[in-house]
Design a protein around this motif. Structure first.
Motif, mmCIF file in Angstrom:
data_model
loop_
_atom_site.group_PDB
_atom_site.id
_atom_site.type_symbol
_atom_site.label_atom_id
_atom_site.label_comp_id
_atom_site.label_asym_id
_atom_site.label_seq_id
_atom_site.Cartn_x
_atom_site.Cartn_y
_atom_site.Cartn_z
ATOM 1 N N ARG A 1 -89.436 -50.756 26.462
ATOM 2 C CA ARG A 1 -89.026 -51.159 25.102
ATOM 3 C C ARG A 1 -88.927 -49.969 24.157
ATOM 4 O O ARG A 1 -88.146 -49.981 23.218
ATOM 5 C CB ARG A 1 -89.977 -52.222 24.533
ATOM 6 N N ASP A 2 -89.697 -48.927 24.426
ATOM 7 C CA ASP A 2 -89.636 -47.744 23.553
ATOM 8 C C ASP A 2 -88.262 -47.082 23.606
ATOM 9 O O ASP A 2 -87.935 -46.257 22.754
ATOM 10 C CB ASP A 2 -90.679 -46.699 24.006
ATOM 11 N N THR A 3 -87.492 -47.388 24.639
ATOM 12 C CA THR A 3 -86.190 -46.718 24.785
ATOM 13 C C THR A 3 -85.055 -47.513 24.131
ATOM 14 O O THR A 3 -83.900 -47.114 24.212
ATOM 15 C CB THR A 3 -85.830 -46.527 26.277
ATOM 16 N N ALA A 4 -85.411 -48.668 23.521
ATOM 17 C CA ALA A 4 -84.357 -49.533 22.958
ATOM 18 C C ALA A 4 -83.508 -48.747 21.970
ATOM 19 O O ALA A 4 -83.994 -47.876 21.248
ATOM 20 C CB ALA A 4 -84.978 -50.744 22.288
ATOM 21 N N ILE A 5 -82.240 -49.082 21.934
ATOM 22 C CA ILE A 5 -81.271 -48.375 21.099
ATOM 23 C C ILE A 5 -81.148 -49.074 19.749
ATOM 24 O O ILE A 5 -81.014 -50.294 19.682
ATOM 25 C CB ILE A 5 -79.893 -48.419 21.813
ATOM 26 N N LEU A 6 -81.187 -48.298 18.674
ATOM 27 C CA LEU A 6 -81.035 -48.885 17.337
ATOM 28 C C LEU A 6 -79.671 -48.559 16.751
ATOM 29 O O LEU A 6 -79.109 -49.317 15.983
ATOM 30 C CB LEU A 6 -82.138 -48.364 16.409
ATOM 31 N N VAL B 1 -76.360 -44.451 23.493
ATOM 32 C CA VAL B 1 -76.100 -45.243 24.705
ATOM 33 C C VAL B 1 -77.192 -44.971 25.728
ATOM 34 O O VAL B 1 -77.518 -43.822 26.007
ATOM 35 C CB VAL B 1 -74.730 -44.863 25.317
ATOM 36 N N ASN B 2 -77.780 -46.045 26.230
ATOM 37 C CA ASN B 2 -78.660 -45.945 27.399
ATOM 38 C C ASN B 2 -77.761 -46.165 28.614
ATOM 39 O O ASN B 2 -77.326 -47.297 28.868
ATOM 40 C CB ASN B 2 -79.738 -47.027 27.374
ATOM 41 N N PHE B 3 -77.489 -45.125 29.359
ATOM 42 C CA PHE B 3 -76.543 -45.290 30.467
ATOM 43 C C PHE B 3 -77.065 -46.245 31.544
ATOM 44 O O PHE B 3 -76.274 -46.824 32.286
ATOM 45 C CB PHE B 3 -76.119 -43.933 31.026
ATOM 46 N N ALA B 4 -78.400 -46.438 31.596
ATOM 47 C CA ALA B 4 -78.936 -47.408 32.561
ATOM 48 C C ALA B 4 -78.419 -48.818 32.260
ATOM 49 O O ALA B 4 -78.387 -49.673 33.147
ATOM 50 C CB ALA B 4 -80.461 -47.391 32.533
ATOM 51 N N VAL C 1 -82.960 -33.543 35.180
ATOM 52 C CA VAL C 1 -82.627 -34.417 34.047
ATOM 53 C C VAL C 1 -82.716 -35.892 34.457
ATOM 54 O O VAL C 1 -82.131 -36.296 35.463
ATOM 55 C CB VAL C 1 -81.198 -34.103 33.548
ATOM 56 N N PHE C 2 -83.433 -36.668 33.660
ATOM 57 C CA PHE C 2 -83.409 -38.129 33.802
ATOM 58 C C PHE C 2 -82.460 -38.640 32.730
ATOM 59 O O PHE C 2 -82.717 -38.495 31.534
ATOM 60 C CB PHE C 2 -84.806 -38.726 33.568
ATOM 61 N N GLN C 3 -81.357 -39.224 33.160
ATOM 62 C CA GLN C 3 -80.387 -39.637 32.160
ATOM 63 C C GLN C 3 -80.119 -41.138 32.189
ATOM 64 O O GLN C 3 -78.997 -41.604 32.041
ATOM 65 C CB GLN C 3 -79.095 -38.825 32.329
ATOM 66 N N GLY C 4 -81.223 -41.908 32.366
ATOM 67 C CA GLY C 4 -81.076 -43.360 32.289
ATOM 68 C C GLY C 4 -81.086 -43.831 30.849
ATOM 69 O O GLY C 4 -80.431 -44.812 30.502
ATOM 70 N N THR C 5 -81.860 -43.140 29.994
ATOM 71 C CA THR C 5 -81.997 -43.590 28.604
ATOM 72 C C THR C 5 -81.739 -42.434 27.645
ATOM 73 O O THR C 5 -81.971 -41.274 27.976
ATOM 74 C CB THR C 5 -83.427 -44.119 28.344
ATOM 75 N N TRP C 6 -81.292 -42.796 26.455
ATOM 76 C CA TRP C 6 -80.994 -41.783 25.439
ATOM 77 C C TRP C 6 -82.276 -41.068 25.021
ATOM 78 O O TRP C 6 -82.303 -39.853 24.823
ATOM 79 C CB TRP C 6 -80.347 -42.459 24.222
ATOM 80 N N LEU C 7 -83.367 -41.841 24.910
ATOM 81 C CA LEU C 7 -84.652 -41.276 24.479
ATOM 82 C C LEU C 7 -85.024 -40.069 25.323
ATOM 83 O O LEU C 7 -85.528 -39.073 24.816
ATOM 84 C CB LEU C 7 -85.745 -42.351 24.610
ATOM 85 N N GLU C 8 -84.779 -40.159 26.611
ATOM 86 C CA GLU C 8 -85.177 -39.080 27.510
ATOM 87 C C GLU C 8 -84.066 -38.058 27.731
ATOM 88 O O GLU C 8 -84.270 -37.096 28.452
ATOM 89 C CB GLU C 8 -85.606 -39.681 28.856
ATOM 90 N N SER C 9 -82.900 -38.263 27.130
ATOM 91 C CA SER C 9 -81.788 -37.400 27.515
ATOM 92 C C SER C 9 -80.634 -37.444 26.510
ATOM 93 O O SER C 9 -79.510 -37.783 26.865
ATOM 94 C CB SER C 9 -81.300 -37.885 28.882
ATOM 95 N N THR D 1 -77.972 -36.324 35.360
ATOM 96 C CA THR D 1 -76.695 -36.075 34.698
ATOM 97 C C THR D 1 -75.670 -35.608 35.728
ATOM 98 O O THR D 1 -75.870 -34.594 36.392
ATOM 99 C CB THR D 1 -76.811 -35.036 33.560
ATOM 100 N N ARG D 2 -74.617 -36.378 35.855
ATOM 101 C CA ARG D 2 -73.496 -35.933 36.694
ATOM 102 C C ARG D 2 -72.433 -35.322 35.788
ATOM 103 O O ARG D 2 -71.476 -34.730 36.261
ATOM 104 C CB ARG D 2 -72.927 -37.114 37.473
#
Ligand SMILES: Cc1ncc(COP(=O)(O)O)c(C=O)c1O
Length: 494
Positions: free
Chosen positions: A349-354, A358-361, A132-140, A371-372
């Motif tokens: 920029r595609d990961t920006a939150i609207l 939350v983008n945990f990064a 799991v990549f959990q830096g951004t909401w888009l990916e996780s 993911t911890r």
């Protein structure tokens, strides 16, 4: 697709010559039956280790030379392949992992032990398997929601308000560093050579390291003396703040121990919160090891006032029975994290939150972070919070019993009372052996060498002290008795 640097002319891609003995390009593509066989072998090994843990020595070490002799070799060009996996697994267990401390052993009472539940181990396996990549909401989205949920559970246990937030990190060191970044940015508005940070002389070394990383000089971390119970002296703190302010320096943060690593002492949190409020300082509570005691009734009472801190460090890999690595930072006002850490490069920029995602990064210094939260969520779902509360309560009882036994013994001397699972004591020196430090050092070495326990030492009021840290859900009254019996009976020349 055209290869090469744009505008620099076409570049013909070269096909590298095949190296002799190289594995085929599809070597990673194992068939499902083989993958299952290999995976089950790993689970079998883990369960075997788990089931026989108490019979194994708590610790086995080796010198660098011994490890070099065992493991040093050139990187293999061709691997052993799936057919050689069983032997490779055996070798990994016998030659590598055998020499990792059994920190979850019931008589590993050194430093701060960690005893994950099977739920946490399985959660970690899933995390690795899904990568799991959990830096951004888009990916996780799923794991990010789980992290928000777990953080909310922690907030509830600690008495934090709804607007509080946080993130999971590798451990207490990363959480303390992150806390100092937001404390500095909130109170000093960035680096400032006049800034001063305060903590007791019992503060964990990670705070000193964090201050150094942030570019503070040693003099910008002021260590305040403690009382007889190893708790920061509030009067001394306030005097130091006043003195620094009068000299034109900028006091900005106080770090409180919510479980000091040496003795388990809890600083006077309400008094410190009051001082911080009056002087406009950020209060950070380091509850890395002790904070989860708030799950229990007595722990909640002992930690009263922690909810007034601006930020709190917690380490789920300590007293929430999680695998390494799992640390946590909570902040009373979640927005301060993004103020310090949010950056938005073009390629993200595609990961920006609207919305409210939350983008945990944006909340810390890691972009790539897995993911911890999953293992924490999974193990709490599996066993329920009651099981965790019961395990912490059990450890607190064992430490209190150990203190009583030490006080009742003519051969032992209590050096610091049971506090959050830690008791410090020593063997009383005998007439034959007046050097108490040397005697106790020898006792500790023998205990560890003979495989009775893995215990560590600290210094209490200048004395060498044996330090019993009971946090493991597996540790029983018999385990503690075995350790104390061994210390009492260690008198070969009597
Ligand atoms: C009070 C305290 N703070 C911070 C830390 C550092 O935590 P970690 O080892 O998870 O980085 C520890 C570790 O024992 C600790 O006891």
């Amino acid at each position: 697709m055209t290869q090469g640097t744009p505008g620099a002319g076409a570049v013909t891609p070269e096909t590298p010559p095949a190296s002799p003995g190289a594995a085929p390009a599809d070597a990673f593509d194992l068939d499902p039956a083989t993958m299952r066989r290999m995976g089950y072998a790993v689970v079998d090994l883990l369960v075997q280790r788990w089931a026989t843990l108490g019979e194994q020595p708590p610790w086995r070490s080796a010198s660098r030379a011994q490890m070099e002799a065992r493991l040093r070799e050139p990187v293999p060009e061709a691997g052993v392949g799936a057919g050689g996996f069983d032997a490779l697994l055996r070798r990994t267990a016998d030659e590598v992992l055998e020499y990792a401390g059994r920190i979850d052993h019931p008589r590993f009472v050194a430093f701060i032990p960690s005893s994950p539940t099977w739920g946490a181990v399985l959660g970690d396996m899933l995390t690795a398997g899904y990568n799991v990549f959990q830096g951004t909401w888009l990916e996780s989205a799923g794991p990010s929601e789980i992290e928000l949920l777990v953080i909310d559970w922690f907030k509830g246990w600690l008495g934090y308000p709804g607007e509080a937030g946080g993130l999971l990190l590798s451990g207490g060191s990363a959480a303390n560093l992150t806390a100092l970044v937001v404390a500095r940015d909130s109170r000093l508005r960035g680096p400032d050579p006049a800034g001063v940070l305060y903590a007791s002389d019992q503060v964990h070394s990670s705070v000193e390291r964090a201050a150094r990383i942030l570019g503070f000089d040693p003099g910008q971390l002021r260590l305040v003396p403690c009382d007889d119970a190893f708790r920061l002296d509030p009067a001394a703190l306030e005097a130091a703040i006043r003195e620094d302010a009068a000299a034109g320096r900028r006091p900005f943060c106080v770090v409180a121990n919510a479980g000091a690593t040496s003795t388990g002492a809890i600083d006077p949190l309400p008094a410190m919160a009051d001082i911080c409020r009056r002087h406009g300082l950020w209060l950070h509570a380091d509850g890395a090891y002790g904070g989860f005691a708030a799950l229990t009734g007595r722990g909640k009472r002992w930690l009263a006032g922690i909810e007034s801190a601006d930020s709190i460090t917690l380490d789920p890999h300590k007293w929430l029975f999680q695998t390494y690595e799992a640390g946590c930072l909570l902040v009373r006002d979640a927005r301060v994290l993004a103020r310090s850490f949010h950056v938005m490069p073009d390629y993200l920029r595609d990961t920006a939150i609207l919305g409210s995602e939350v983008n945990f990064a944006d909340r810390g210094f890691e972009l790539t972070r897995t993911t911890r939260a999953l293992k924490i969520w999974l193990s709490l779902q599996l066993f329920g919070a009651g099981a965790f509360r019961h395990a912490i309560d059990g450890a607190l009882d064992l430490a209190a019993d150990a203190q009583r036994r030490i006080e009742a013994s003519s051969k032992l001397e209590l050096l610091s009372p049971a506090a959050l699972g830690i008791v410090c004591f020593r063997r009383r020196p005998r007439a034959l052996d007046p050097d108490a430090d040397a005697l106790n050092e020898r006792i500790l070495q023998r205990l560890n060498h003979d495989g009775i326990a893995m215990m560590s030492s600290t210094r209490i009021r200048g004395c060498y002290a044996l330090r019993l840290c009971i946090m493991n859900w597996r540790t029983t009254a018999d385990d503690v008795a075995r350790i104390l019996d061994a210390v009492e009976s260690d008198a070969p020349e009597e």
